[in-house]
Structure formats: C-alpha cells, structure tokens
Design an enzyme around this catalytic site. Structure first.
Site, short mmCIF file in Angstrom:
data_model
loop_
_atom_site.label_atom_id
_atom_site.label_comp_id
_atom_site.label_asym_id
_atom_site.label_seq_id
_atom_site.Cartn_x
_atom_site.Cartn_y
_atom_site.Cartn_z
N ARG A 1 0.70 -1.13 0.05
CA ARG A 1 0.01 0.01 -0.14
C ARG A 1 0.79 1.23 0.10
NH1 ARG A 1 -5.53 -0.39 1.44
NH2 ARG A 1 -6.31 -2.45 0.64
N ARG B 1 -3.26 6.63 0.81
CA ARG B 1 -3.89 7.97 1.41
C ARG B 1 -2.96 8.68 2.40
NH1 ARG B 1 -9.14 4.72 2.91
NH2 ARG B 1 -7.41 3.42 2.86
N ARG C 1 -6.07 11.15 -6.58
CA ARG C 1 -7.28 10.71 -6.59
C ARG C 1 -8.48 11.80 -6.51
NH1 ARG C 1 -9.37 8.16 -1.00
NH2 ARG C 1 -9.08 10.52 -0.56
N ASP D 1 -6.49 -2.52 -7.95
CA ASP D 1 -7.12 -3.17 -6.48
C ASP D 1 -7.42 -4.62 -6.98
OD1 ASP D 1 -8.27 -2.22 -3.87
OD2 ASP D 1 -9.47 -3.94 -4.55
N TYR E 1 -14.73 -11.61 -0.43
CA TYR E 1 -15.48 -10.28 -0.89
C TYR E 1 -16.73 -10.59 -1.47
CZ TYR E 1 -11.71 -7.71 1.58
OH TYR E 1 -10.91 -7.40 2.34
O1 CP3 Z 1 0.18 0.50 -3.43
C1 CP3 Z 1 -0.25 -0.58 -3.48
O2 CP3 Z 1 0.06 -1.51 -2.43
C2 CP3 Z 1 -0.81 -0.90 -4.70
C3 CP3 Z 1 -2.17 -0.92 -4.88
C4 CP3 Z 1 -3.12 -1.72 -3.79
C5 CP3 Z 1 -4.40 -1.29 -3.42
N1 CP3 Z 1 -5.11 -2.31 -3.10
C6 CP3 Z 1 -4.86 0.21 -3.56
C7 CP3 Z 1 -6.10 0.60 -2.80
C8 CP3 Z 1 -3.03 -3.03 -3.75
C9 CP3 Z 1 -1.84 -3.88 -3.86
C10 CP3 Z 1 -4.22 -3.48 -3.01
C11 CP3 Z 1 -4.72 -4.68 -2.58
C12 CP3 Z 1 -5.94 -5.04 -2.10
N2 CP3 Z 1 -6.97 -4.53 -2.14
C13 CP3 Z 1 -6.07 -6.08 -0.93
C14 CP3 Z 1 -4.94 -6.94 -0.56
C15 CP3 Z 1 -3.91 -6.24 0.41
C16 CP3 Z 1 -4.32 -5.65 1.67
O3 CP3 Z 1 -4.34 -4.56 2.09
O4 CP3 Z 1 -4.55 -6.48 2.59
C17 CP3 Z 1 -7.49 -5.91 -0.41
C18 CP3 Z 1 -8.03 -6.78 0.83
C19 CP3 Z 1 -8.00 -4.98 -1.09
C20 CP3 Z 1 -9.53 -4.68 -1.33
C21 CP3 Z 1 -9.44 -3.33 -0.65
N3 CP3 Z 1 -9.14 -2.27 -1.54
C22 CP3 Z 1 -10.13 -2.63 0.53
C23 CP3 Z 1 -10.44 -3.84 1.74
C24 CP3 Z 1 -10.09 -1.64 0.66
C25 CP3 Z 1 -10.69 -0.74 1.53
C26 CP3 Z 1 -10.10 -0.65 2.81
C27 CP3 Z 1 -9.21 0.64 2.69
O5 CP3 Z 1 -7.72 0.74 2.96
O6 CP3 Z 1 -9.72 1.77 2.71
C28 CP3 Z 1 -9.48 -0.79 -0.70
C29 CP3 Z 1 -9.47 0.48 -1.11
C30 CP3 Z 1 -7.93 0.75 -1.69
N4 CP3 Z 1 -7.21 -0.05 -2.16
C31 CP3 Z 1 -7.33 2.09 -1.52
C32 CP3 Z 1 -6.08 1.87 -2.37
C33 CP3 Z 1 -5.05 2.99 -2.37
C34 CP3 Z 1 -8.07 3.08 -0.80
C35 CP3 Z 1 -8.88 3.78 -1.54
C36 CP3 Z 1 -9.09 5.19 -1.32
O7 CP3 Z 1 -8.05 5.98 -1.89
O8 CP3 Z 1 -9.97 5.89 -0.96
#
Ligand code: CP3
Length: 355
Positions: free
Chosen positions: A27, A31, A40, A77, A155
C-alpha cells in the site's frame, strides 16, 4: 527494453548478492501521501483512478520519488477481477468495498465467466502496467499483483468486508462443491490475468492472501493454498531473459510457511506475528523472505522506527534473500515523514550485512 538501474529487489527475491537490503511497502501508493490524495481527487474517486493508466502511473511512481522505494507496485485493486467477471463494485467514502450482488449459490457461481483474455475486460489494467513500466524508465522493477482466490471469494460471497466471515464459511462447510467451483474459476482467471501483467511488463508478482489466516490448517490447505498452487503452476516464470519472482503472502499464515514454500514460489511474505530469524531457520534456505515490521510501528517516532528496523535486520543477519517490507499495508494516518525515515533507516542500517 531499458536496462534496470536498480535491480536490488529482483536480486534479493532470487537470493542473489546485493549491496544493501531492498525495501518496498504494501500500500505504498495510498492515502498517507498528500500527493496520492491530490491525484485521486483529480481522478474523481478511487475506481476512476484505477481506470486511468496515466493517473495510475502517477501514483505508482510517487513512492519512488518520495521514499526512494526499491520497487514500484502496479496501482489497481484486487477487486477489479470480480468486477470484470460482471459483479457490481463500489467504494463508499470511508466504508470499504461493496458488491451489491454477492455470490450466494451454485447458480450464482455457474453464471460467473472464466476470464481467459486479460486484454478484454481488464485491458485498462494491462494499459496501466505498460504505462507505469514505460514511465519508470528502468528506475526500479515493477511488481504486478492479484488477490488469492480465497481472499477474492470472501469479498464476493460476503458482499464486502467482514468480521465473522459467516457467509463465506457457511458456503465452504455446507456447499464445498460450490466453493471449489468458485475458487477454480477465480484461480484460472487470475492466472491468465497475471500472465497478462507479465506480458505487459510486470517483473515480479505478489499474490495477496489477506484472509488466508482466518482458516484452520486443513481448510487453508484445501481452500486457499491449493488454489494459489494452481495459479503458480500456470505462471510464465521468465520474461525479458530474467526470472519473474513470485511472492506468496498469507496474512495470519505463519504456521504454514513450509507448505507455502512447497508451492514453488520464490518469496514468502511474512506478517509481523513471527520473528524473521525463526522464519529464516524454518525455510530461509528454500525461498527468500519479505517483511516484516508491524505497520503500526510507523506511528512511533523515527528513533523507535530505526531501532525496530535494526532489530529485524539483525535477526535476519548476514546472507541473501531478504526484501524489507511491512507485515501488512501502511495505514492512511501514518505521517509521511515517518515512512520516509523508515526507508532511510533500511537503506543505511542494512549495508553492514552485505559486506
Ligand atoms: O500501493 C499498493 O500497494 C498498490 C495498490 C493496492 C491497492 N489495493 C490500492 C487501494 C493493492 C496492492 C491493493 C490490494 C488489496 N485491495 C487488498 C490486499 C492487500 C491488503 O491490504 O490486505 C485488499 C484486501 C483490497 C481490497 C480493498 N481495497 C479494501 C478492503 C479497501 C478499503 C480499505 C481501505 O484501505 O480503505 C480497498 C481500497 C484501496 N485499495 C485503497 C487503495 C489505495 C484506498 C482507496 C482510496 O483511495 O480511497
């Protein structure tokens, strides 16, 4: 193709000699960076951002500029795969992901297609991979990724995040054939998707099994690991004359490291529930290790962060095959300066272990 200027990450994944321990962060595009939040906003939301290759490239490269990270990760994602299979995905502000039409029956699973051509529904991700790779201009390698079939299924069946996983576990126990069919379709779709990412320029891959750890040993092997194995077996393992390392990360799965190494992956991603010296003693002669600082350590002051980095480096000790990372993703309210200090500490404190 441009020659890589910094290939420390790829060398460490393959347990080759390095001058210092490379570091990236799950990640890392996210944010906690004001620069990410600005992009974003420009995109008009997270999913719009994922659909714009140019803006994906912008946010994927921010951590390389700001942190000096040794690898970039594709910006996307894990849930774009079920969306491409026809499910309706949304991210409410501060709520996490939602599917309005969760998968609850054999009939629902039968309706889902296997995605065998990633240039179709997921073509925008392939374009993001090519664009990021082009814009990186050989600075650092690009990591592609997917969710594990089990993690995606949680999910899809729950309809979003969950605390109890009651629906997906009910399906697993009461209708195992339905669950297996879903996981099979996901594994085959994801294998084609990852091979597409490699073909478009990804130089390493990570499989995120974020929810593997909610299973028991038996159900982990049957419902999560078996399908990660099915993916690994189908992957292109070499591209552009170099091996494409595969990283397997099961959060909460530190009891199963030996079984994970048996899949033929190159690297195991560790969470912070195990000491890295113990993991190294168990399997460090078979695969490289990635990790494993507690992500909440980034709330601590820079001196405390540096002390933790030194402790993890000392536990791994001399020798090859360590990629520094957090044990899970960085959280949104971490001060950006702490993340910068974390990377600086790994860069400075790791040199002595490679002389
Ligand atoms: O920088 C990186 O690592 C690359 C981008 C990346 C994102 N999601 C962007 C993202 C990666 C590799 C993921 C993987 C992901 N997504 C996982 C597996 C890794 C982990 O963290 O366990 C999972 C379970 C998801 C599903 C997901 N996406 C959730 C549960 C959420 C919401 C929770 C949260 O953190 O807000 C997301 C949203 C998400 N994916 C964001 C980002 C940057 C935040 C969205 C935003 O900008 O509002």
């Amino acid at each position: 193709m441009t020659e890589l200027k910094n290939d420390l990450f790829l060398r460490a994944c393959l347990r080759e000699d390095v001058e210092r321990t490379p570091c990236w962060m799950m990640r890392q595009a996210g944010r906690y960076l004001p620069e990410y939040r600005a992009t974003r906003q420009k995109a008009g939301g997270f999913l719009n951002l994922c659909r714009s290759p140019e803006l994906c490239s912008e946010v994927a490269i921010q951590p390389i500029d700001i942190l000096d990270a040794d690898a970039a990760i594709l910006f996307s994602d894990i849930l774009v795969v079920p969306e491409a299979m026809g499910m309706d995905l949304s991210f409410g502000a501060g709520e996490g992901p939602k599917f309005s039409d969760p998968v609850r029956s054999l009939a629902d699973v039968k309706k889902l297609p296997v995605l065998d051509d990633p240039t179709k529904e997921l073509g925008y991700v392939m374009n993001a991979v090519s664009t990021i790779r082009h814009d990186l201009n050989g600075r650092v390698p690009l990591i592609g990724f997917t969710g594990s079939p089990w993690t995606l299924a949680t999910y899809m069946v729950e309809g979003g995040g969950s605390k109890t996983f009651s629906k997906v576990k009910s399906m697993m126990f009461n209708e195992p054939e339905t669950m297996h069919l879903l996981l099979e379709k996901l594994a085959d779709s994801v294998a084609a998707y990852l091979n597409g990412q490699i073909a478009h320029g990804a130089q390493a891959l990570q499989i995120f099994d974020t929810w593997g750890g909610i299973l028991s040993t038996g159900t982990y092997k049957e419902f999560s690991l078996a399908y990660m194995q099915r993916i690994v077996d189908q992957l292109t393992r070499e591209s552009e004359g170099r091996k494409v390392p595969v990283i397997l990360y099961s959060k909460g799965g530190m009891g199963w490291l030996e079984a994970m190494a048996d899949t033929g992956c190159d690297v195991i991603g560790l969470d912070w529930s195990i000491d890295i010296d113990e993991a190294k003693a168990r399997i460090g002669d078979r695969v490289a290790l990635q990790g494993n600082m507690d992500p909440t350590m980034l709330y601590a002051n820079p001196d405390r962060i540096r002390a933790e980095v030194k402790d993890i480096l000392a536990r791994f000790g001399r020798g090859n095959g360590h990629v520094f990372n957090l044990g899970h993703g960085i959280t949104p309210d971490v001060p950006k300066e702490h993340a910068i200090e974390f990377f600086k500490a790994v860069r400075e404190e790791s040199v002595c272990y490679h002389q």
